[in-house]
Design a protein around this motif. Sequence first.
Motif, PDB file in Angstrom:
ATOM      1  N   GLY A  77       0.821  -1.203   0.000  1.00  0.00           N
ATOM      2  CA  GLY A  77       0.000   0.000   0.000  1.00  0.00           C
ATOM      3  C   GLY A  77       0.855   1.254   0.000  1.00  0.00           C
ATOM      4  N   THR A  78       0.252   2.355  -0.367  1.00  0.00           N
ATOM      5  CA  THR A  78       0.963   3.633  -0.429  1.00  0.00           C
ATOM      6  C   THR A  78       0.409   4.587   0.613  1.00  0.00           C
ATOM      7  N   ASN A  79       1.214   5.554   0.991  1.00  0.00           N
ATOM      8  CA  ASN A  79       0.690   6.682   1.757  1.00  0.00           C
ATOM      9  C   ASN A  79       1.563   7.906   1.496  1.00  0.00           C
ATOM     10  N   LEU A  80       1.145   9.024   2.040  1.00  0.00           N
ATOM     11  CA  LEU A  80       1.826  10.290   1.793  1.00  0.00           C
ATOM     12  C   LEU A  80       2.754  10.636   2.943  1.00  0.00           C
ATOM     13  N   GLY A  81       3.842  11.319   2.628  1.00  0.00           N
ATOM     14  CA  GLY A  81       4.653  11.946   3.661  1.00  0.00           C
ATOM     15  C   GLY A  81       4.156  13.360   3.914  1.00  0.00           C
ATOM     16  N   PHE A  82       4.717  14.008   4.923  1.00  0.00           N
ATOM     17  CA  PHE A  82       4.294  15.386   5.192  1.00  0.00           C
ATOM     18  C   PHE A  82       5.365  16.151   5.953  1.00  0.00           C
ATOM     19  N   THR A  83       5.266  17.471   5.848  1.00  0.00           N
ATOM     20  CA  THR A  83       6.004  18.401   6.691  1.00  0.00           C
ATOM     21  C   THR A  83       4.981  19.328   7.345  1.00  0.00           C
ATOM     22  N   ALA A  84       5.183  19.656   8.607  1.00  0.00           N
ATOM     23  CA  ALA A  84       4.270  20.557   9.310  1.00  0.00           C
ATOM     24  C   ALA A  84       4.816  21.982   9.261  1.00  0.00           C
ATOM     25  N   LYS A  85       3.900  22.947   9.195  1.00  0.00           N
ATOM     26  CA  LYS A  85       4.263  24.365   9.182  1.00  0.00           C
ATOM     27  C   LYS A  85       3.416  25.117  10.213  1.00  0.00           C
ATOM     28  N   ASN A  86       4.080  25.903  11.031  1.00  0.00           N
ATOM     29  CA  ASN A  86       3.411  26.880  11.895  1.00  0.00           C
ATOM     30  C   ASN A  86       3.746  28.272  11.369  1.00  0.00           C
ATOM     31  N   ILE A  87       2.729  29.074  11.119  1.00  0.00           N
ATOM     32  CA  ILE A  87       2.922  30.384  10.499  1.00  0.00           C
ATOM     33  C   ILE A  87       2.379  31.453  11.443  1.00  0.00           C
ATOM     34  N   PHE A  88       3.219  32.422  11.766  1.00  0.00           N
ATOM     35  CA  PHE A  88       2.863  33.476  12.715  1.00  0.00           C
ATOM     36  C   PHE A  88       2.852  34.819  11.975  1.00  0.00           C
ATOM     37  N   PHE A  89       1.676  35.396  11.832  1.00  0.00           N
ATOM     38  CA  PHE A  89       1.552  36.727  11.229  1.00  0.00           C
ATOM     39  C   PHE A  89       1.504  37.766  12.350  1.00  0.00           C
ATOM     40  N   VAL A 119      -1.845  36.537  14.636  1.00  0.00           N
ATOM     41  CA  VAL A 119      -2.683  35.505  14.023  1.00  0.00           C
ATOM     42  C   VAL A 119      -1.791  34.322  13.660  1.00  0.00           C
ATOM     43  N   ARG A 120      -2.280  33.127  13.943  1.00  0.00           N
ATOM     44  CA  ARG A 120      -1.461  31.933  13.777  1.00  0.00           C
ATOM     45  C   ARG A 120      -2.180  30.907  12.910  1.00  0.00           C
ATOM     46  N   VAL A 121      -1.419  30.293  12.033  1.00  0.00           N
ATOM     47  CA  VAL A 121      -1.933  29.296  11.108  1.00  0.00           C
ATOM     48  C   VAL A 121      -1.078  28.041  11.218  1.00  0.00           C
ATOM     49  N   GLU A 122      -1.734  26.895  11.244  1.00  0.00           N
ATOM     50  CA  GLU A 122      -1.018  25.622  11.201  1.00  0.00           C
ATOM     51  C   GLU A 122      -1.433  24.879   9.932  1.00  0.00           C
ATOM     52  N   THR A 123      -0.506  24.161   9.337  1.00  0.00           N
ATOM     53  CA  THR A 123      -0.838  23.335   8.187  1.00  0.00           C
ATOM     54  C   THR A 123       0.117  22.164   8.080  1.00  0.00           C
ATOM     55  N   TYR A 124      -0.343  21.113   7.450  1.00  0.00           N
ATOM     56  CA  TYR A 124       0.532  20.061   6.947  1.00  0.00           C
ATOM     57  C   TYR A 124       0.711  20.291   5.451  1.00  0.00           C
ATOM     58  N   VAL A 125       1.849  19.896   4.954  1.00  0.00           N
ATOM     59  CA  VAL A 125       2.082  19.830   3.516  1.00  0.00           C
ATOM     60  C   VAL A 125       2.388  18.371   3.209  1.00  0.00           C
ATOM     61  N   ARG A 126       1.430  17.685   2.600  1.00  0.00           N
ATOM     62  CA  ARG A 126       1.589  16.269   2.281  1.00  0.00           C
ATOM     63  C   ARG A 126       1.990  16.101   0.819  1.00  0.00           C
ATOM     64  N   GLY A 127       2.631  14.976   0.527  1.00  0.00           N
ATOM     65  CA  GLY A 127       3.007  14.676  -0.851  1.00  0.00           C
ATOM     66  C   GLY A 127       3.431  13.238  -0.998  1.00  0.00           C
ATOM     67  N   SER A 128       3.444  12.771  -2.239  1.00  0.00           N
ATOM     68  CA  SER A 128       3.768  11.378  -2.519  1.00  0.00           C
ATOM     69  C   SER A 128       5.268  11.116  -2.567  1.00  0.00           C
ATOM     70  N   SER A 129       6.070  12.167  -2.542  1.00  0.00           N
ATOM     71  CA  SER A 129       7.524  12.028  -2.569  1.00  0.00           C
ATOM     72  C   SER A 129       8.139  13.194  -1.812  1.00  0.00           C
ATOM     73  N   ARG A 130       9.416  13.057  -1.515  1.00  0.00           N
ATOM     74  CA  ARG A 130      10.120  14.152  -0.835  1.00  0.00           C
ATOM     75  C   ARG A 130      10.115  15.397  -1.707  1.00  0.00           C
ATOM     76  N   GLN A 131      10.271  15.208  -3.017  1.00  0.00           N
ATOM     77  CA  GLN A 131      10.282  16.356  -3.932  1.00  0.00           C
ATOM     78  C   GLN A 131       8.925  17.054  -3.954  1.00  0.00           C
ATOM     79  N   ALA A 132       7.841  16.279  -3.923  1.00  0.00           N
ATOM     80  CA  ALA A 132       6.504  16.874  -3.917  1.00  0.00           C
ATOM     81  C   ALA A 132       6.259  17.659  -2.628  1.00  0.00           C
ATOM     82  N   ILE A 133       6.712  17.095  -1.501  1.00  0.00           N
ATOM     83  CA  ILE A 133       6.557  17.802  -0.222  1.00  0.00           C
ATOM     84  C   ILE A 133       7.323  19.120  -0.254  1.00  0.00           C
TER      85      ILE A 133
END
Length: 423
Positions: free
Chosen positions: A190-202, A262-276
């Motif tokens: 089976g496949t799944n996605l990798g991710f990097t997390a981002k916290n953004i502070f405006f 103001v604070r924003v959280e997000t994941y950035v998911r992708g099928s490869s390291r390059q996509a992330i």
Amino acid sequence: MMDLINSAIEENRDLILSLIKDLKENPELGFFETKSSSFMMQAFKSLGLVVEGPFARTGLKVTIRGSQPGPTVALIGELDAVGSPQNPMANENGVAHACGHYLQCAQVLAAACALCKIKESLCGNVVILAAPAEEFLEIEKRLALKKAGEIRYLSGKPELLGLGVLDGIDMAAMIHANPDTPDYRLFLEGTNLGFTAKNIFFKGRAAHGSEPFEGRNALQAAMLFLSGVNANRETFRDSESIRIHPIITKGGSVVNSVPDDVRVETYVRGSSRQAIEKGCLIVDRCAQAAAMMMECEVEVQTIPGYLPILQDHNLSDVMKQVAVEVLGPDSIGYGVPCVGSTDMGDLSQIMPVIQPTMGGFEGGLHSASFRCVDEWSVSSKGGALLAGLAYRLLCEDAKVAKQVLEGFKANMTKDEYFRYMNG
């Protein structure tokens, strides 16, 4: 040999069921699985095994040594639960084993019961790992642990890898729950996605709501950021599977003041390291542009998450042979996409890894409806699969394990992996 494996597991039914009950009734979140770790330690010791640890706060390691030297195979169960307050298994804090990890631990205990009986047939070693913190939760708490020097990485397997606990391990396997699959099928590769997390502070400038022209509105900057990310979605190729899903965790303090924090959280998911990395560049660029448009300041905090899993084809073939004996030839499927991400993906970059998923579960992962159909069947069948895999790899001078290693090409060296994580 499978008859001997199954009988050894059956002989230890009470021990395995006791562990299931203890873990299910005491769900804990990652890096804080102290009771769960203690239950696992007691169960291992009851088999006469020497337990090393805890590592990474709660992780445990036992080694079952074969009669002859050879490769080392790791079988992994995960200790942590998730927040799922509506699930009937949830405790008073809304934490539940709504991902099935407690049964992974029962499976590796069952495998250990069998392997202790057949260890004289092994040319090599089997390491049983109880790993902490697979679920990427409570990031602020984990950052505090990191700041205090208690951990270096925010999830269990990278932390164990960094501590050297996995040194000498040649390949690894574990079984995950397959949701909405009440029968006992096994799904390989089976496949799944990798991710990097981002916290953004405006950061803007506060002003009275009646004089907004005196302020710099950080909430407007955050809204522009969200619009910028949305405008970029059409640039994502289907093969990249880039998923960016931000939330605003703080949108202001009082209604009659221009929001300046103001604070924003997000994941950035992708099928490869390059996509992330492509998705991360878009997030960074949109954050900077949004802040510039509103004359605000912005800080983007990047937190390494998980890399996509690379299922080893040769190791999957060995598991298929075992699954035919344990589950039957009509109970094996391939290529089912896994929901979410896993830090098994990190290990798969540097060693042969498989994480098949197995049925016996109803409902979606992490949901209120998630439940196991029959805990003993999932644990005993999963334990037999893992023990059978280890036996096939390490019997007869470990010729199959050696073939797996000869056919493996690492995507990253350990040094490259840690440079990626630290960078």
